[in-house]
Write an enzyme that holds these catalytic residues in place. Sequence first.
Site, PDB file in Angstrom:
ATOM      1  CE1 TYR A 101      -3.585   2.699   1.455  1.00  0.00           C
ATOM      2  CE2 TYR A 101      -1.553   3.611   2.357  1.00  0.00           C
ATOM      3  CZ  TYR A 101      -2.888   3.752   2.029  1.00  0.00           C
ATOM      4  OH  TYR A 101      -3.517   4.949   2.270  1.00  0.00           O
ATOM      5  CD  GLU A 189      -5.988   4.502  -0.442  1.00  0.00           C
ATOM      6  OE1 GLU A 189      -6.054   5.018   0.690  1.00  0.00           O
ATOM      7  OE2 GLU A 189      -6.915   3.840  -0.937  1.00  0.00           O
TER       8      GLU A 189
END
Length: 382
Positions: A101, A189
């Site tokens: 991530y 993101e």
Amino acid sequence: MDLYEHQGKELFAKAGIPVAAGRVAFTVAEARAAAEALGGRVVVKSQVLTGGRGKAGGVKVVSGPDEAAAAAEAILGLDINGHITRRLWIEEAVAIDREYYASVTFDRAAKMPLMMLTTMGGMDVEAVARDHPDRLARLHVDPALGFRGFHAVQLMSAAGIPVDERKAVGAMLAQIYGVFVAEDAMLVEVNPLVILDDGTLLAADSKMTIDDNALFRHADSSAMRDVAAADPQEQAAHEADLAYVKLDGDVGILGNGAGLVMSTVDVVAQAGGRPANFLDVGGGASAEKIATALGIVLSDEKVKSVLFNIFGGITRCDEVAKGLLGALETTAVRAPIVVRLDGTNDVEGRELLERAARPEITVEKTMLEAAATAVRLAREAR
Ligand code: GDP
Ligand code: MN
């Protein structure tokens, strides 16, 4: 403005961030055709402006056109956190080994972009922050300095990225920060950032929010706005260049100046009511501008009364009163309007309104009285 995954990936690709090839599909037939064109295994992904699609059944890996059509059939129309799926992204499936991530967002308290990185990707980053805070590396980047090699090194060692991956991951972190700056984003993101079986990296998902105030200098991302998905009042306000925020009550609020409108929202709550929106009509008082603003507020069915709160500084209250009366000539008013005028030429303004004696207008002297009346009228209309 939030972007769909496929739009974010388009901007990623432009910045050199590796993404899988794919196509947008709005129908089952288009999904089948996309799978045929891409060949072999594909991922059928719901395109909605919310997260958690995987968990909701909005992401399906399939092995050919027939299965892609079946998956499209199942996902089109699927409700994901209140967002109905109307478009799909059909993407070449990849062989994922690990999911990381990475993100950049604003830390308003620190007044700096904040980068986050963890090897626990694929899942909810909030869960990682809560249950494994030591695994979530966080680092502020001084915008004047920009993203440097030492930022990458610090983030990657704190996150525990294997040493042999650091060159590639570090390069992608720099690209992600680059997109954040170049596109005037509020959020970029990548979850998951995947390491494939052959060791290469890919952005398997994209979540981007572009700063609305910067859209004027991004013709390409402005054009990505999905008008059909937008709230109709917010869309109309955006087109009229008015600052509007939808709330969930029944008292419509109009005022001049963001600070005044915010305090009006507070005063309505204090009077026991619930604001339906925030709308700043800004300076000036043309009938046209007031009519547009009134029209937007009244087009929200939930609005049962309107509180029109003006403080005259450079803007003169008598001009505002004339503007409002002019607006009533062209706007169908289906809810009572409570007006409070204070400041420059307020006496003249109130006189004009009283003389006009419009049945839809109630004039009050103070903000608190006006709020109480607007709240009462909304309650009576329920
Ligand atoms: P989100 O749930 O809305 O964040 O949707 P994502 O795009 O992140 O997809 C959820 C999960 O689906 C990912 O964490 C992956 O495990 C899986 N996934 C997404 N794309 C692919 C792909 O191309 N290949 C494979 N095998 N899995 C994928
Ligand atoms: Mn994701």
